[in-house]
Design a protein around this motif. Structure first.
Motif, PDB file in Angstrom:
ATOM      1  N   THR A  13      -3.716   2.877   3.424  1.00 17.83           N
ATOM      2  CA  THR A  13      -2.337   2.774   3.890  1.00 17.83           C
ATOM      3  C   THR A  13      -2.229   3.165   5.356  1.00 17.83           C
ATOM      4  OG1 THR A  13      -1.618   3.413   1.671  1.00 17.83           O
ATOM      5  CG2 THR A  13       0.038   3.437   3.394  1.00 17.83           C
TER       6      THR A  13
ATOM      7  N   LYS B  81      -6.967   6.348  -1.980  1.00 13.27           N
ATOM      8  CA  LYS B  81      -6.468   5.151  -1.296  1.00 13.27           C
ATOM      9  C   LYS B  81      -5.617   5.429  -0.059  1.00 13.27           C
ATOM     10  CE  LYS B  81      -8.084   2.190  -4.319  1.00 13.27           C
ATOM     11  NZ  LYS B  81      -8.602   3.113  -5.327  1.00 13.27           N
TER      12      LYS B  81
ATOM     13  N   TRP C  15     -12.756  -1.074  -2.566  1.00 11.23           N
ATOM     14  CA  TRP C  15     -11.754  -0.765  -3.596  1.00 11.23           C
ATOM     15  C   TRP C  15     -12.385  -0.816  -4.988  1.00 11.23           C
ATOM     16  CZ3 TRP C  15      -6.144  -0.800  -2.516  1.00 11.23           C
ATOM     17  CH2 TRP C  15      -5.374  -0.604  -3.658  1.00 11.23           C
TER      18      TRP C  15
ATOM     19  N   LEU D 116       0.808  -1.217   0.000  1.00  8.78           N
ATOM     20  CA  LEU D 116       0.000   0.000   0.000  1.00  8.78           C
ATOM     21  C   LEU D 116       0.844   1.272   0.000  1.00  8.78           C
ATOM     22  CD1 LEU D 116      -2.799  -1.130   2.472  1.00  8.78           C
ATOM     23  CD2 LEU D 116      -3.061  -0.696   0.023  1.00  8.78           C
TER      24      LEU D 116
END
Length: 382
Positions: free
Chosen positions: A58, A54, A363, A24
């Motif tokens: 992470t 995104k 996702w 990630l």
């Protein structure tokens, strides 16, 4: 389910989270080369909005990784996160800068200007992978700490502190080890490779994709050189072994080679992972219309890092060696939680597949439509 099995199981879970975190880091990698990928202001916003979808994955994985370590191996958590706090504080500070930069770079009243926050994103993109990679390298190279468990029962001890750092640098001394820097830089270039592959897949812009093909080799070549150099060093160096009968820790020549020989399935995992990473890079470089390289390279990254983590902790190996006092080195047995805690968490871990399924679902929904120039003009754009 024996106590030893639970220790091995939870090291696997922690290792898997660490491997997912490294994958990630493509968010950081893409941000670190946003200027060369985007080139124009419009192109840079495309890159930022691509990774902006995104970055929460992470950050959440980083926190979950730390939480899993705390719950299953609390002595490592108190030793590393408590002793090497300058290293971890810089890592967390750059991730906080990242979160703030996404939200405020184009807000009204931003007196610092968008370029300041873009600089913060680049800073996080470089320092985050470098320092996280350096932290992982200490699993093989060692850290300067001392464990004194007797302080808990010693009435004469001034404070009941179990672990302490051996010097005043509190973790930054690890960066003086050239091999720690080699591994950290390998993670930096790997994150850039993954970031370029992700943006090429996620952004429907021919200019970015054409530049990405060129920039990919510029990141892939240093990554391969650095990773191979560290892997050869790792296989040839003495490792930190532990006698399972006595708990005594000693240096064993070519310990990590012996681990791979004893655990042949990790050889397959490592070779498969490296092969997938190279396939993702190679096919993207030679096929102008191929933009799916992030998936074989991403899966390969997870498998490779998982294999390295398992080599560091399984097969009677001290996963967090001490360079100040060999017997202070941490093993799965001497640093884990109680059997009751590990057993309880074992049943809780059955929920992990459902969480992963939810992440995959989110996702796919986020990426249902490729990012284009029209989307960065909306009110929800970064």
């Amino acid at each position: 389910m024996t106590y030893e099995f639970l220790q091995q199981y939870w090291w696997f879970i922690v290792s898997l989270l660490g491997a997912l975190l490294v994958f990630l880091l493509f968010v950081q990698g893409a941000n670190s080369c946003m200027r060369s990928l985007g080139w124009t202001e419009e192109g840079k916003r495309l890159v930022i909005n691509s990774t902006g979808r995104k970055w929460e994955f992470t950050f959440t994985t980083l926190v979950t990784f730390g939480g899993a370590f705390f719950a299953s191996f609390p002595l490592f958590y108190s030793t590393s996160f408590g002793g090497a706090y300058w290293l971890w504080m810089i890592i967390l500070f750059t991730f906080v800068l990242q979160a703030v930069s996404y939200e405020f770079q184009n807000k009204l009243g931003n007196f610092l200007g968008p370029r300041t926050f873009q600089f913060f994103l680049v800073l996080n993109g470089l320092l985050g992978p470098l320092l996280l990679g350096g932290a992982v390298a200490t699993f093989f190279e060692g850290s300067n700490f001392i464990i004194e468990k007797n302080n808990l029962v010693d009435a004469t001890a001034l404070t009941p502190i179990i672990s302490r750092w051996g010097n005043a640098s509190h973790g930054l001394d690890a960066l003086l080890n050239p091999w720690v820097l080699v591994f950290g830089l390998a993670v930096v270039f790997l994150s850039r490779v993954l970031g370029i592959l992700y943006v090429m897949n996620n952004v429907a812009d021919e200019d970015i994709r054409s530049r990405g093909s060129v920039r990919l080799l510029g990141a892939a070549i240093p990554f391969v050189i650095l990773f191979v150099a560290y892997l050869v060093h790792l296989l040839l160096k003495d490792g930190y072994a532990v006698d399972p009968a006595t708990g005594v820790i000693f240096l064993e020549p070519m310990k990590y080679v012996n681990n791979l020989l004893d655990m042949w399935y990790l050889d397959i995992l490592l070779l498969l992972g490296v092969g997938l990473v190279l396939f993702g890079i190679g096919k993207t470089a030679i096929s102008p219309n191929y933009v799916g390289g992030i998936w074989p390279a991403g899966i390969g990254t997870v498998l490779t890092v998982l294999a390295l983590f398992l080599v560091a902790g399984w097969n009677n190996t001290a996963y967090y060696p001490s360079t100040a006092d060999l017997q202070s080195s941490l093993t799965l047995a001497n640093s884990c939680s109680s059997e009751f805690t590990l057993r309880t968490m074992f049943y809780v871990s059955f929920l992990v597949p459902f969480v992963l399924a939810y992440i995959v679902y989110c996702w796919r929904k986020i990426d249902a439509k490729k990012l284009d120039k029209e989307e960065i003009l909306t009110d929800h754009a970064y």
